[in-house]
Scaffold this motif. Structure first.
Motif, PDB file in Angstrom:
ATOM      1  N   GLN A  59       0.847  -1.192   0.000  1.00 49.80           N
ATOM      2  CA  GLN A  59       0.000   0.000   0.000  1.00 49.80           C
ATOM      3  C   GLN A  59       0.885   1.245   0.000  1.00 49.80           C
ATOM      4  N   SER A  60       0.420   2.314  -0.642  1.00 53.44           N
ATOM      5  CA  SER A  60       1.107   3.601  -0.555  1.00 53.44           C
ATOM      6  C   SER A  60       0.100   4.709  -0.842  1.00 53.44           C
ATOM      7  N   SER A  61       0.530   5.924  -0.584  1.00 55.17           N
ATOM      8  CA  SER A  61      -0.330   7.075  -0.857  1.00 55.17           C
ATOM      9  C   SER A  61      -0.166   7.567  -2.295  1.00 55.17           C
ATOM     10  N   ASN A  62       0.661   6.884  -3.083  1.00 57.65           N
ATOM     11  CA  ASN A  62       0.918   7.280  -4.463  1.00 57.65           C
ATOM     12  C   ASN A  62      -0.262   6.897  -5.354  1.00 57.65           C
ATOM     13  N   TYR A 114      11.196   9.538  -1.001  1.00 58.74           N
ATOM     14  CA  TYR A 114      10.374   8.386  -0.640  1.00 58.74           C
ATOM     15  C   TYR A 114      10.660   7.958   0.792  1.00 58.74           C
ATOM     16  N   ASP A 117       8.303   2.803   2.950  1.00 54.88           N
ATOM     17  CA  ASP A 117       7.261   2.022   2.295  1.00 54.88           C
ATOM     18  C   ASP A 117       7.007   2.458   0.855  1.00 54.88           C
ATOM     19  N   ASN A 119       6.173   5.519  -0.105  1.00 47.83           N
ATOM     20  CA  ASN A 119       5.314   6.694  -0.232  1.00 47.83           C
ATOM     21  C   ASN A 119       6.157   7.820  -0.820  1.00 47.83           C
TER      22      ASN A 119
END
Length: 139
Positions: A59-62, A114, A117, A119
């Protein structure tokens, strides 16, 4: 009464390991730990509350734009090009994964970095005039 949204108070960032990620943000970015438990860490930095939320791997906010370019969801501002260059060097010295300083065709310069994780975050050399006026002592 001012009936409009005034500011962003909290940003949520997915991470796989709360303890390791919180230490990374504290040691690499200068965040201050406000609270932690097994599911989240609350950090204060960049005039905001940042929640690191335990998430599934990958998972990431990208996100990807319509041109299939990976994008960031947060841009941090610094006060001028000299500050941008100094932070870029500092991040490299701290072994943070960073991109090159770039000209994107608008005012100021930027670079991306980055977290552990993956992000992706952006840093921009132009501090908001409103923020500067309200919160920074005049030069």
């Amino acid at each position: 009464m001012n009936d409009k949204l005034l500011r962003i108070g909290t940003t949520y960032i997915p991470v796989t390991n709360i303890e390791i990620s919180a230490e990374w943000y504290i040691n690499k970015l200068g965040a201050e730990l406000s609270y932690t438990d097994e599911d989240k860490a609350i950090l204060n930095f960049a005039n905001q509350s940042i929640f690191l939320v335990k998430s599934k791997a990958g998972q990431s906010s990208n996100f990807y734009d319509i041109y299939d370019q990976e994008r960031f969801s947060i841009t941090f501002e610094v006060d001028g090009l000299n500050s941008l260059k100094a932070i870029h060097r500092d991040f490299i010295d701290k072994q943070i994964k960073v991109g090159e300083i770039e000209d994107r065709g608008h005012t100021g310069k930027n670079f991306v970095f980055y977290d552990l994780d993956g992000n992706k975050f952006d840093v921009w050399s132009e501090l908001s005039p409103t923020f500067k006026e309200k919160y920074i002592i005049s030069q």
